[in-house]
Design a protein around this motif. Structure first.
Motif, PDB file in Angstrom:
ATOM      1  N   GLY A 150      -8.535  -3.139  13.003  1.00  0.00           N
ATOM      2  CA  GLY A 150      -9.248  -3.654  14.170  1.00  0.00           C
ATOM      3  C   GLY A 150      -8.684  -3.265  15.512  1.00  0.00           C
ATOM      4  O   GLY A 150      -9.424  -3.056  16.468  1.00  0.00           O
ATOM      5  N   LEU A 151      -7.348  -3.209  15.618  1.00  0.00           N
ATOM      6  CA  LEU A 151      -6.663  -2.895  16.862  1.00  0.00           C
ATOM      7  C   LEU A 151      -7.157  -3.807  17.987  1.00  0.00           C
ATOM      8  O   LEU A 151      -7.141  -5.024  17.847  1.00  0.00           O
ATOM      9  N   SER A 152      -7.652  -3.234  19.084  1.00  0.00           N
ATOM     10  CA  SER A 152      -8.056  -4.044  20.244  1.00  0.00           C
ATOM     11  C   SER A 152      -9.513  -4.474  20.205  1.00  0.00           C
ATOM     12  O   SER A 152      -9.965  -5.200  21.084  1.00  0.00           O
ATOM     13  N   GLY A 153     -10.282  -4.004  19.220  1.00  0.00           N
ATOM     14  CA  GLY A 153     -11.689  -4.381  19.142  1.00  0.00           C
ATOM     15  C   GLY A 153     -12.628  -3.420  19.850  1.00  0.00           C
ATOM     16  O   GLY A 153     -13.810  -3.719  20.023  1.00  0.00           O
ATOM     17  N   GLY A 168     -27.011  -7.393  14.596  1.00  0.00           N
ATOM     18  CA  GLY A 168     -26.166  -7.161  13.437  1.00  0.00           C
ATOM     19  C   GLY A 168     -24.763  -7.718  13.588  1.00  0.00           C
ATOM     20  O   GLY A 168     -24.335  -8.139  14.665  1.00  0.00           O
ATOM     21  N   VAL A 169     -24.028  -7.697  12.474  1.00  0.00           N
ATOM     22  CA  VAL A 169     -22.706  -8.302  12.410  1.00  0.00           C
ATOM     23  C   VAL A 169     -21.670  -7.242  12.051  1.00  0.00           C
ATOM     24  O   VAL A 169     -21.951  -6.299  11.308  1.00  0.00           O
ATOM     25  N   VAL A 170     -20.464  -7.399  12.605  1.00  0.00           N
ATOM     26  CA  VAL A 170     -19.325  -6.541  12.285  1.00  0.00           C
ATOM     27  C   VAL A 170     -18.259  -7.391  11.601  1.00  0.00           C
ATOM     28  O   VAL A 170     -17.857  -8.436  12.124  1.00  0.00           O
ATOM     29  N   TYR A 171     -17.806  -6.934  10.430  1.00  0.00           N
ATOM     30  CA  TYR A 171     -16.668  -7.545   9.739  1.00  0.00           C
ATOM     31  C   TYR A 171     -15.455  -6.648   9.994  1.00  0.00           C
ATOM     32  O   TYR A 171     -15.520  -5.436   9.760  1.00  0.00           O
ATOM     33  N   THR A 172     -14.374  -7.238  10.451  1.00  0.00           N
ATOM     34  CA  THR A 172     -13.139  -6.483  10.668  1.00  0.00           C
ATOM     35  C   THR A 172     -12.053  -7.048   9.769  1.00  0.00           C
ATOM     36  O   THR A 172     -11.742  -8.241   9.848  1.00  0.00           O
ATOM     37  N   VAL A 173     -11.478  -6.206   8.915  1.00  0.00           N
ATOM     38  CA  VAL A 173     -10.360  -6.629   8.076  1.00  0.00           C
ATOM     39  C   VAL A 173      -9.104  -5.930   8.578  1.00  0.00           C
ATOM     40  O   VAL A 173      -9.105  -4.716   8.812  1.00  0.00           O
ATOM     41  N   ASP A 174      -8.060  -6.710   8.780  1.00  0.00           N
ATOM     42  CA  ASP A 174      -6.795  -6.170   9.275  1.00  0.00           C
ATOM     43  C   ASP A 174      -5.683  -7.085   8.796  1.00  0.00           C
ATOM     44  O   ASP A 174      -5.846  -8.314   8.771  1.00  0.00           O
ATOM     45  N   ILE A 175      -4.554  -6.498   8.434  1.00  0.00           N
ATOM     46  CA  ILE A 175      -3.428  -7.311   7.980  1.00  0.00           C
ATOM     47  C   ILE A 175      -2.825  -8.099   9.132  1.00  0.00           C
ATOM     48  O   ILE A 175      -2.149  -9.108   8.935  1.00  0.00           O
ATOM     49  N   ARG A 176      -3.095  -7.645  10.355  1.00  0.00           N
ATOM     50  CA  ARG A 176      -2.668  -8.366  11.550  1.00  0.00           C
ATOM     51  C   ARG A 176      -3.829  -9.178  12.109  1.00  0.00           C
ATOM     52  O   ARG A 176      -4.991  -8.900  11.817  1.00  0.00           O
ATOM     53  N   LYS A 177      -3.517 -10.146  12.933  1.00  0.00           N
ATOM     54  CA  LYS A 177      -4.547 -10.985  13.540  1.00  0.00           C
ATOM     55  C   LYS A 177      -5.291 -10.189  14.613  1.00  0.00           C
ATOM     56  O   LYS A 177      -4.685  -9.578  15.485  1.00  0.00           O
ATOM     57  N   VAL A 178      -6.606 -10.180  14.529  1.00  0.00           N
ATOM     58  CA  VAL A 178      -7.454  -9.486  15.490  1.00  0.00           C
ATOM     59  C   VAL A 178      -8.355 -10.520  16.158  1.00  0.00           C
ATOM     60  O   VAL A 178      -8.999 -11.330  15.479  1.00  0.00           O
ATOM     61  N   ALA A 179      -8.412 -10.485  17.470  1.00  0.00           N
ATOM     62  CA  ALA A 179      -9.248 -11.429  18.203  1.00  0.00           C
ATOM     63  C   ALA A 179     -10.697 -10.948  18.186  1.00  0.00           C
ATOM     64  O   ALA A 179     -10.970  -9.782  18.482  1.00  0.00           O
ATOM     65  N   PRO A 180     -11.653 -11.812  17.812  1.00  0.00           N
ATOM     66  CA  PRO A 180     -13.057 -11.393  17.801  1.00  0.00           C
ATOM     67  C   PRO A 180     -13.560 -11.122  19.220  1.00  0.00           C
ATOM     68  O   PRO A 180     -13.176 -11.799  20.161  1.00  0.00           O
ATOM     69  N   VAL A 181     -14.420 -10.124  19.345  1.00  0.00           N
ATOM     70  CA  VAL A 181     -14.999  -9.797  20.646  1.00  0.00           C
ATOM     71  C   VAL A 181     -16.337 -10.494  20.847  1.00  0.00           C
ATOM     72  O   VAL A 181     -16.922 -10.428  21.932  1.00  0.00           O
ATOM     73  N   ASP A 182     -16.832 -11.165  19.788  1.00  0.00           N
ATOM     74  CA  ASP A 182     -18.060 -11.957  19.880  1.00  0.00           C
ATOM     75  C   ASP A 182     -17.887 -13.162  18.969  1.00  0.00           C
ATOM     76  O   ASP A 182     -17.409 -13.026  17.835  1.00  0.00           O
ATOM     77  N   SER A 183     -18.289 -14.332  19.460  1.00  0.00           N
ATOM     78  CA  SER A 183     -18.003 -15.571  18.735  1.00  0.00           C
ATOM     79  C   SER A 183     -18.860 -15.751  17.487  1.00  0.00           C
ATOM     80  O   SER A 183     -18.489 -16.510  16.586  1.00  0.00           O
ATOM     81  N   THR A 184     -19.995 -15.086  17.406  1.00  0.00           N
ATOM     82  CA  THR A 184     -20.892 -15.291  16.263  1.00  0.00           C
ATOM     83  C   THR A 184     -21.112 -14.035  15.428  1.00  0.00           C
ATOM     84  O   THR A 184     -21.344 -14.128  14.223  1.00  0.00           O
ATOM     85  N   ARG A 185     -21.040 -12.861  16.043  1.00  0.00           N
ATOM     86  CA  ARG A 185     -21.410 -11.634  15.340  1.00  0.00           C
ATOM     87  C   ARG A 185     -20.211 -10.778  14.946  1.00  0.00           C
ATOM     88  O   ARG A 185     -20.388  -9.740  14.321  1.00  0.00           O
ATOM     89  N   GLN A 190      -8.244 -11.703   8.327  1.00  0.00           N
ATOM     90  CA  GLN A 190      -6.842 -11.306   8.317  1.00  0.00           C
ATOM     91  C   GLN A 190      -6.322 -11.316   6.885  1.00  0.00           C
ATOM     92  O   GLN A 190      -6.025 -12.368   6.308  1.00  0.00           O
ATOM     93  N   LYS A 191      -6.256 -10.142   6.300  1.00  0.00           N
ATOM     94  CA  LYS A 191      -5.738 -10.006   4.943  1.00  0.00           C
ATOM     95  C   LYS A 191      -5.513  -8.528   4.650  1.00  0.00           C
ATOM     96  O   LYS A 191      -5.991  -7.648   5.386  1.00  0.00           O
ATOM     97  N   ASP A 192      -4.798  -8.260   3.585  1.00  0.00           N
ATOM     98  CA  ASP A 192      -4.590  -6.891   3.129  1.00  0.00           C
ATOM     99  C   ASP A 192      -5.949  -6.324   2.701  1.00  0.00           C
ATOM    100  O   ASP A 192      -6.685  -6.953   1.929  1.00  0.00           O
ATOM    101  N   ALA A 193      -6.298  -5.133   3.199  1.00  0.00           N
ATOM    102  CA  ALA A 193      -7.587  -4.538   2.863  1.00  0.00           C
ATOM    103  C   ALA A 193      -7.754  -4.365   1.355  1.00  0.00           C
ATOM    104  O   ALA A 193      -8.878  -4.426   0.836  1.00  0.00           O
ATOM    105  N   ALA A 194      -6.654  -4.182   0.631  1.00  0.00           N
ATOM    106  CA  ALA A 194      -6.727  -4.004  -0.815  1.00  0.00           C
ATOM    107  C   ALA A 194      -7.233  -5.257  -1.521  1.00  0.00           C
ATOM    108  O   ALA A 194      -7.705  -5.182  -2.660  1.00  0.00           O
TER     109      ALA A 194
END
Length: 325
Positions: A150-153, A168-185, A190-194
């Motif tokens: 996700g990096l900076s979004g 539409g909706v975007v799912y971001t998976v990252d082992i680090r915490k990523v701040a959402p850029v939209d509250s609903t979409r 936060q988890k290992d992609a595997a």
């Protein structure tokens, strides 16, 4: 036949009606007081005439406020409301919607692409690449995107803006915490992609998967799990970032290959080669080395892959189908 655009003589604007009444009152005052009090009548008439411009302006503002209140067009709404009757008001709302991120009125809102002209940035997609992905998502009317890393979004914001028509909706998976850029979409996981499974993406097929985590085994495990669960189908687009070589050394960990290009990431390139061996077709957004310059220093590279589907160009036998409206 009655002209629908022709106004009835009884249809008068409120501003004209009020100002007309004031002028009638002015005439009455002047006429009735000319003989007995000429000086007073003249003074009253002058004072009333002086007030007419101000009254006209205030009544005009009142009329605009009343029209806005009665208009079906909200301040900002995505998807866009029906066209307003007042063209000037519609233009104002189009501008306001574009400023607030709604781009249906303006067709394409690219205000989120705010990198410097050279796009000399390391990490996120560059604006040329984002513009390409925006066009891809918008023209295909995609509505479900998964990005790995996700990096900076920046890329998530681009995908969301491209999917305004479909909400539409975007799912971001990252082992680090990523701040959402939209509250609903924008759904951040936060988890290992595997360890990602179909339940994390609501057990529905994905339109596009964006690989940008630079971790080989976790991304392969994610692909296999989602393919087995039906979340990745023959219609899903696979997009890989950081696949091009740089024309010169940009980052300290890059190395030069036997063709003279500087490789800055290997994982996504290896995945592209493997998927091609598996029968996936590829389009590579890779500018050639000789086109780079000071103003166009490098592009990280994007590859889009898709299962080939033969084009059906055979004529249908029997009676033709219904004519589309």
């Amino acid at each position: 036949m009655k002209d629908p655009n022709r106004r009835s003589p009884l249809e008068v604007r409120p501003v004209s009606l009020v100002v007309g009444g004031l002028l009638v009152l002015l005439g009455y005052l002047i006429g009735s007081n000319t003989s007995s009090h000429p000086a007073a009548a003249a003074a009253a008439g002058k004072a009333l005439l002086d007030e007419v411009p101000r009254l006209r302006q205030e009544l005009g503002s009142l009329q605009s406020s009343l029209a806005a209140a009665a208009s079906p067009c909200p301040t900002c709404s995505c998807p866009a409301p029906v066209a307003c009757a007042d063209q000037q008001q519609q233009q104002q709302q189009q501008q306001q919607q574009q400023q607030q991120g709604c781009d249906l009125y303006g067709k394409y809102n690219l205000n989120h692409l705010d990198q410097p002209p050279s796009q000399d940035v390391v990490g996120p997609v560059q604006d040329d690449e984002a513009l390409f992905l925006y066009s891809l998502v918008r023209s295909l009317r995609l509505s479900r995107v998964l990005e790995i890393g996700g990096l900076s979004g920046y890329s998530a914001r681009n995908f969301l803006q491209a999917m305004e028509p479909t909400q539409g909706v975007v799912y971001t998976v990252d082992i680090r915490k990523v701040a959402p850029v939209d509250s609903t979409r924008h759904i951040c996981i936060q988890k290992d992609a595997a360890l990602l499974d179909a339940a994390d993406v609501d057990n529905q097929p994905l339109d596009l998967v964006f690989f940008d985590a630079h971790a080989l085994d976790p991304q392969w495990n994610l692909y296999r799990a989602l393919l087995k669960a039906g979340a990745i189908t023959n219609y899903t687009l696979l997009v890989f970032h950081d696949t091009n070589t740089h024309p010169h050394k940009v980052v300290r960990w890059s190395f030069q290959n036997n063709e003279g290009g500087w490789v800055h990431h290997t994982v996504e390139g290896k995945m592209v080669n493997k998927f091609h061996d598996m029968g996936w077709d590829a389009f590579m957004l890779h500018p050639r080395k000789e086109v780079h310059s000071k103003e166009f220093p490098y592009r990280h590279g994007v590859v889009v892959m898709q299962r080939f589907s033969r084009l059906n160009v055979k004529r249908k036998r029997g009676p033709p189908g219904p004519t589309p409206p």
